[in-house]
Design an enzyme around this catalytic site. Structure first.
Site, PDB file in Angstrom:
ATOM      1  N   CYS A 172       0.884  -1.173   0.027  1.00  0.00           N
ATOM      2  CA  CYS A 172      -0.072   0.177   0.005  1.00  0.00           C
ATOM      3  C   CYS A 172       0.935   1.338   0.180  1.00  0.00           C
ATOM      4  O   CYS A 172       1.562   1.514   0.983  1.00  0.00           O
ATOM      5  CB  CYS A 172      -0.773   0.039   1.133  1.00  0.00           C
ATOM      6  N   CYS A 230       0.396   3.491   3.037  1.00  0.00           N
ATOM      7  CA  CYS A 230       0.625   2.885   4.063  1.00  0.00           C
ATOM      8  C   CYS A 230       2.318   3.316   4.189  1.00  0.00           C
ATOM      9  O   CYS A 230       2.699   3.719   5.208  1.00  0.00           O
ATOM     10  CB  CYS A 230       0.602   1.535   4.161  1.00  0.00           C
TER      11      CYS A 230
END
Length: 438
Positions: free
Chosen positions: A62, A65
């Site tokens: 991600c 993230c």
């Protein structure tokens, strides 16, 4: 006799372990300012070891993230140094899916603040300095006692701009303490014990007792002079959690998650242009007289994907007003499908009258299920063709499969399932307003 002695011994052993266990958990984790890396085996122990712990449910692939990670690293030592420490931890939710499912993780990254073991989804800012200011709210006193004008200014500055602020002047803290505890997650509460006439001018009240409410982000202020009975006081507090007319975006949609009122949603071309700003002022006036509804606005230019769910396209005449239930249905008022530029105040009034009189058409937002979406695009003949093609491809793959002795390496069933599950999860998601970032 021996059996009785053994039973007592075992009970004492269990009791001793219960006393020692929290100590062991605390020793296992340290609030040293670093971000803890958790897994399924130590997750529950970490949650029980700290009164306040912010957990980042992330996925290694991600991008959001990866950008959030250094912000958490910067915030962790500051939060750990508070009088009431807040620990930051992270867990690979793509790998440990049982925990992800347990805590209803449907996007990455998802942040949850565990307060004495109870999870609360974190919806605040994600830059390190703002994140620290936001989280201080949860470890602050339920009601802050302010002894001077300087203390009031410091309190407001510390509170920041993400929560509404309530300051009681000439009030006993016991009057609002119940609601301060009940709504601690939603607002700052304080009582000014000492203040000057200058403070009365600043906060625009002329007598006491008074409860001043304002939200720094929206530059709105309201004064409540009573009665201070529970029902009237709570109604005032709840109504001021949201501004009179709020912009609709990812952050404010989260604020509406627990809201019970329906939303009068006005869709404009561009929420920042002069015409829209004039309309927003009219919406605020209407909101003051219709407290049973939430008033919001969104620009087609600012969030086209969201407005598309209400059948708004570049050809739609805007502004357009609807009443949305925050879920899958909304209502258009017959005769008020769009607004002209002239006398918009009267048009808003007619819209609300039409809605309350039931002159509406119920509609569903656009965004069918995956099966419905496929059915709307593909005919039955096409489905048969796709099934035939897939069958042929599977047959070819079987014929071309090498002998086991020629295969240098194999994946286990668990590995194959895990990989395909992860791929399917990422590919099959469709847009919904409440979707996370990834």
């Amino acid at each position: 006799m021996n059996i009785s002695f053994l039973s007592v011994f075992l009970l004492a052993l269990v009791f001793s372990f219960q006393l020692i266990n929290p100590f062991v958990s605390c020793q296992q984790f340290k609030a040293d300012g670093s971000v803890l890396e958790l897994n399924e085996s130590n997750f529950d122990s970490a949650i029980s070891a700290f009164d306040f712990i912010l957990v980042d449910f992330y996925a290694p692939w991600c991008g959001h993230c990866k950008r959030l990670s250094p912000e958490l690293d910067a915030a962790a030592p500051v939060l750990a140094g508070l009088d009431q420490p807040i620990v930051i931890a992270k867990i690979n939710a793509d790998k440990f899916r049982r925990l992800a499912s347990k805590y209803e993780i449907d996007g990455f990254p998802t942040l949850k603040l565990f307060m004495h073991g109870t999870p609360l989804e974190y919806t605040g800012p994600r830059k390190a300095d703002l994140l620290v200011r936001f989280l201080k709210k949860f470890v602050a006193p339920d009601v802050s006692l302010l002894e001077s004008d300087v203390a009031i200014r410091n309190f407001v500055e510390t509170a920041g701009t993400h929560f509404p602020i309530y300051i009681g002047f000439g009030l006993n803290e016991s009057i609002i303490s119940e609601f301060a505890i009940k709504y601690k997650k939603k607002a700052w509460f304080s009582v000014a014990k000492g203040f000057s006439e200058e403070a009365m001018v600043t906060y625009d009240f002329d007598k006491v007792p008074a409860l001043v409410s304002f939200h720094p982000s929206y530059n709105e202020r309201s004064i409540f002079y009573g009665p201070f009975e529970d029902k009237f006081l709570e109604d005032f507090i709840k109504q001021k959690f949201l501004p009179l007319s709020m912009p609709i975006n990812y952050e404010t949609l989260r604020l509406l998650k627990d809201e019970e009122r329906k939303i009068v949603l006005t869709i404009v071309e561009d929420e920042t242009d002069e015409k829209s700003l004039k309309l927003i002022k009219l919406l605020k006036a209407a909101a003051s007289a219709n407290r049973d509804l939430v008033f919001g606005y969104v620009g087609f230019k600012q969030w086209e994907d969201f407005t598309d769910t209400f059948d708004v396209t570049k050809k739609t005449k805007l502004p357009k007003m609807i009443v949305w239930d925050r879920d899958e249905e909304y209502a258009s008022v017959i005769g008020s499908e769009s607004m002209d530029e002239e006398d918009q105040g009267s048009q808003i009034t007619r819209f609300l009258e039409g809605y309350r009189e039931g002159r509406t058409v119920q509609k569903r937002i656009r965004g069918p299920s995956l099966v419905g979406y496929i059915n709307s695009l593909i005919s039955i003949r096409t489905i048969y063709l796709i099934v035939f093609v897939i069958a042929v491809l599977m047959l070819i793959q079987t014929l071309q499969k090498p002998d086991e002795d020629d295969v240098p390496q194999r994946h286990t069933v668990a590995q194959v399932d895990d990989s395909s599950s992860s791929l399917t999860k990422k590919q099959s998601r469709e847009y919904r307003p409440e979707d996370k970032e990834d």
